[in-house]
Design an enzyme around this catalytic site. Structure first.
Site, PDB file in Angstrom:
ATOM      1  N   GLU A 457       0.778  -1.245   0.000  1.00  0.00           N
ATOM      2  CA  GLU A 457       0.000   0.000   0.000  1.00  0.00           C
ATOM      3  C   GLU A 457       0.805   1.288   0.000  1.00  0.00           C
ATOM      4  O   GLU A 457       0.254   2.347   0.264  1.00  0.00           O
ATOM      5  CB  GLU A 457      -1.009   0.003   1.163  1.00  0.00           C
ATOM      6  CG  GLU A 457      -2.045  -1.114   1.026  1.00  0.00           C
ATOM      7  CD  GLU A 457      -3.127  -1.106   2.089  1.00  0.00           C
ATOM      8  OE1 GLU A 457      -2.991  -0.386   3.088  1.00  0.00           O
ATOM      9  OE2 GLU A 457      -4.123  -1.839   1.914  1.00  0.00           O
ATOM     10  N   GLU A 554      -6.863  -7.819  -1.377  1.00  0.00           N
ATOM     11  CA  GLU A 554      -7.268  -7.599   0.020  1.00  0.00           C
ATOM     12  C   GLU A 554      -8.705  -7.120   0.060  1.00  0.00           C
ATOM     13  O   GLU A 554      -9.072  -6.210  -0.682  1.00  0.00           O
ATOM     14  CB  GLU A 554      -6.426  -6.498   0.673  1.00  0.00           C
ATOM     15  CG  GLU A 554      -5.156  -6.949   1.286  1.00  0.00           C
ATOM     16  CD  GLU A 554      -4.550  -5.852   2.173  1.00  0.00           C
ATOM     17  OE1 GLU A 554      -5.297  -5.040   2.747  1.00  0.00           O
ATOM     18  OE2 GLU A 554      -3.315  -5.825   2.258  1.00  0.00           O
TER      19      GLU A 554
HETATM   20  C1  BMA Z   1      -4.918  -3.147   4.719  1.00  0.00           C
HETATM   21  C2  BMA Z   1      -3.824  -4.082   5.121  1.00  0.00           C
HETATM   22  C3  BMA Z   1      -3.467  -3.934   6.541  1.00  0.00           C
HETATM   23  C4  BMA Z   1      -4.679  -3.722   7.384  1.00  0.00           C
HETATM   24  C5  BMA Z   1      -5.925  -4.081   6.659  1.00  0.00           C
HETATM   25  C6  BMA Z   1      -7.175  -3.816   7.446  1.00  0.00           C
HETATM   26  O1  BMA Z   1      -4.551  -1.834   4.816  1.00  0.00           O
HETATM   27  O2  BMA Z   1      -2.741  -3.971   4.254  1.00  0.00           O
HETATM   28  O3  BMA Z   1      -2.580  -2.868   6.688  1.00  0.00           O
HETATM   29  O4  BMA Z   1      -4.564  -4.390   8.559  1.00  0.00           O
HETATM   30  O5  BMA Z   1      -6.013  -3.339   5.486  1.00  0.00           O
HETATM   31  O6  BMA Z   1      -7.333  -2.470   7.756  1.00  0.00           O
END
Ligand code: BMA
Length: 774
Positions: A457, A554
């Protein structure tokens, strides 16, 4: 005293002495704090927190508010020391090195009171020449500096401009400036994890003594030559030649099952030497490739490599070689602007389905082989084929990747940088370069690792301006970004590893990011690369809120861990959703409210008059909500594989956030999934809070034992949504859980992770369903 003597290279010619000996310094060391008021024994590998706990000087660090109570541990500067006698005649050896496989993190090392070196990177392997200081009886000292204090110092010394973020959000109760130290980034706290910036020798430490020459490492990559349609193996071996004359000899590489044996003549000049060998596998032999779980076998071949050197010095190594190709395909898609982003393994497009991996514990010495195996076995049992080793944690130990090779789990490997901007002064870059070069060599022979990714990120942080950098200052940070991830890390990957692709960040736009000068205007585009997606406000049952992206690396929702998990680290007064404890453990701003809001959209919130019952029901409901949200979102990504709607789609990966937990707290983690083959699916036609006719289900279980497995024969008096089976603190896994029970009976299996009995299970068994709340 146990003698830690290991004959490394025993294969010597008749009458010749062994060419190398190794003496392990694992085991008991002395630890003392900065002012000498605390002195205790401590294990190596290990850390100060674990040593204090083992001596009864602190309680379980995860208990209640101990993360704050024990902050002093990581703010102190500890020293590890040991005195030892080397059980062989050290003066007979031309070269003696001290090898440290992992030091956490900032230390100065004294050997017989002489400073021999310093460390500043937890992810690096260190080797120090101690030939001139070593004796038969020795003392060694590692004087640590608190990583928290070091990070603050480094940040202060960086006077030209600020490198944000300075500190984590207050709700995380963490330490500042973690981006200035090469240490597990989440050890200073995260939005699911505590702040435990450990200190200690966290990996193996030993002394290696050798004459003539020594093999420092060997690594290899199987490479497929498309035009010749044959496999080759590139083998790299690094030697330290201490003899004053060149050392000649032969190398014999053998892979018996592939009827491959090749012999090479080599001559090693004095000094540090690299030997590169190229082994051709005959076209006439069928090579079985390695496949991800669900797509084929994980065939590997035993290989031996024997160096027969002058003077009868023989060095033999063996390894498992797996053959596979991986290609990241970014090409135009009909009907959609942008580029595809998907992986071909052995030429076949594969949908990456899985999750994100974080460190399994704040204290790595507590992570056992059994735990790793159980977690990774759960991954394949749940029909996943991929884990992303996320950039805020650690490069996992060898065993992790060996298990992934064996189980067919593809690994998306981040370099360890996350959610921050980073400095690029020379000292920092040198440390990162050593780390990256070492990790590439260590991991590149694993077929499971299918991609390197520069960071988590950070392109997004920069381009979406998370840290409110003024427009005029932005070029400074872009330059730093390109210096670190492109000019250093990428260059090292390209030079050191031809067997997998590299991307600079996650999320990123892949080729489009490159075209835009390594930072895209919107790195989270649906038309390129991968996306990270979080939305706690929209209704997760409405699939229209999710991005129809090329690859979702994610996404996820929080929930609370089960009561039986929390019970161990809390006391009675903590057991309510608004207790000080519940607020303390929640590290994501507004997280507890978001969970209730999302749950309330489709479920009635618990209303029992018994506060403990309400707490337990609320925990349960957050899990039900999470399961349903992740299911809806995952199914959306799977459906989007084969369609283009409104010019978007062709999704080829769904990795939810996050597989595992680091401690007992609310987080995005979930280890549940469903049956192995063709799981039964269901679709609710309305929110369950509006469902009519649900009545209280009485669910009973008859437990029986079959070998090591326990059979739970369930019977219900009514339809029961989200049936949750709980056996308290007995570790193990149910074959299914959180399911909809529409049939009167159902059989579920329980696989215990430690020996247990039918009796114990009966006593701890508890079943909940949504009808208990309604
Ligand atoms: C993203 C991940 C983590 C975090 C998750 C939940 O930003 O890369 O940094 O724990 O979301 O917020």
């Amino acid at each position: 005293m146990r003698l830690h003597l290991l004959l490394l290279l025993a294969l010597c010619g008749a009458g010749t002495a062994a060419a190398a000996l190794s003496y392990s310094l694992r085991g008991n060391w002395s630890i003392c704090n900065g002012n000498g008021s605390l002195e205790l024994p401590g294990a190596v590998p290990g850390c100060v927190h674990s040593a204090l706990f083992q001596q009864g000087l602190i309680q379980d660090s995860y208990y209640r508010f101990n993360d704050l109570n024990y902050r002093w541990v990581s703010l102190d500067n500890w020293t590890y020391s040991k005195e030892f006698k080397i059980p062989f005649e050290i003066s007979k050896w031309q070269k003696v090195n001290l090898i440290l496989e992992g030091v956490d993190t900032v230390s100065k090392i004294l050997f017989n009171e002489v400073t021999i070196g310093e460390t500043d990177n937890m992810f690096n392997r260190y080797s120090f020449d101690i030939t001139n200081v070593v004796r038969d009886v020795n003392s060694i000292e590692l004087r640590f500096q608190s990583a928290v204090l070091y990070a603050a110092q480094q940040s202060k010394a960086h006077t030209r401009y600020q490198v944000p973020p300075d500190c984590p959000p207050l709700v995380q109760k963490g330490e500042c400036h973690v981006n200035f130290v090469r240490k597990e980034q989440c050890s200073f706290s995260w939005d699911w994890g505590p702040s435990f910036p450990t200190q200690g020798i966290w990996k193996d430490v030993r002394i290696e003594a050798y004459n003539i020459c020594h093999l420092n490492y060997f690594t290899f990559s199987p490479l497929y030559d498309k035009s010749a349609q044959e496999w080759n193996l590139e083998i790299e071996s690094a030697f330290d030649v201490v003899s004053s004359k060149p050392v000649g000899g032969q190398v014999i590489v053998a892979i018996p099952k592939l009827q491959t044996q090749q012999t090479y003549n080599i001559e090693l000049q004095p000094g540090k030497r690299i030997v590169e060998l190229f082994v051709n596998i005959s076209k006439n032999i069928t090579v079985e490739t390695w496949w991800p779980h669900g797509h084929g076998n994980q065939t590997g071949y035993n290989m031996t490599i024997l160096f027969e050197l002058d003077g009868g010095l023989n060095i033999e190594k063996s390894a498992k070689v797996y053959f596979r190709t991986v290609e990241l395909v970014e090409e135009p898609i009909k009907g959609s602007p942008g580029l595809s982003f998907y992986f071909k393994i052995n030429g076949f497009p594969i949908f990456l389905k899985g999750s994100n991996w974080i460190p399994a514990d704040s204290f790595q010495d507590r992570v056992t082989s059994e735990l790793l195996r159980l977690l990774l076995q759960s991954v394949v049992d749940a029909n996943m084929n991929t884990l992303r080793v996320w950039g805020g944690g650690i490069y996992e130990r060898d065993e992790f990747y060996e298990l992934c090779d064996e189980l067919g789990i593809m690994v998306w490997q981040d370099f360890m940088f996350a959610c921050a901007l980073y400095p690029t002064d020379q000292g920092f870059l040198d440390s990162v370069r050593a780390e990256v070069a070492y990790q590439i060599k260590r991991l590149k022979s694993h077929p499971s690792v299918i991609i390197w990714s520069g960071n988590n990120e950070n392109e997004e942080a920069l381009m979406m301006n998370w840290y409110h950098i003024s427009f005029t200052d932005r070029p400074i940070y872009i330059k730093d970004y390109v210096t670190l991830y492109v000019k250093n890390i990428r260059e090292l990957v390209l030079a050191g590893d031809k067997s997998r692709p590299f991307i600079t960040s996650s999320p990123t736009n892949g080729a489009e990011t490159v075209a835009e000068g390594w930072v895209s205007q919107n790195p989270n585009s649906n038309y390129f690369g991968d996306v990270h997606f979080y939305d706690y406000i929209s209704d997760c049952w409405n699939w229209k809120v999710f991005p129809k992206a090329r690859f979702a690396s994610e996404y996820g929702y929080q929930s609370w861990p089960s009561f039986s998990t929390l019970e161990k680290v809390s006391s009675t007064e903590d057991w309510s959703f608004n207790s000080k404890f519940s607020l303390h453990r929640q590290h994501h701003e507004g997280g507890n409210k978001q969970m209730l809001y999302q749950a309330g959209l489709h479920f009635k919130l618990p209303q029992s008059t018994d506060p403990l019952r309400t707490f337990k029901d609320t925990i349960y409901l957050t899990q039900v909500m999470q399961a349903q949200c992740v299911k809806t979102e995952t199914e959306f990504y799977r459906r989007s594989r084969s369609e283009i709607v409104d010019q978007q789609g062709h999704t080829m990966g769904a990795l939810y956030w996050q597989l595992n937990d680091i401690w007992q707290a609310p987080s995005w983690a979930s280890l549940a999934d469903h049956e192995l083959l063709s799981p039964t699916n269901y679709h609710f036609l309305s929110s369950l809070k509006e469902a009519v006719g649900l009545c209280k289900a009485q669910i009973t279980a008859i437990i029986s034992q079959q070998d090591d497995i326990f059979v739970f024969d369930l019977e219900t008096t009514a339809v029961a949504p989200f049936v949750w089976l709980d056996v308290g603190s007995i570790p193990g896994r149910f074959s299914d859980n959180g399911f909809l029970m529409t049939e009167k009976t159902r059989t579920i299996l329980f696989y215990p992770w430690e020996p247990t009995s039918k009796n114990e299970l009966e006593q701890s068994f508890h079943v909940t369903s949504l009808t208990d709340i309604y």
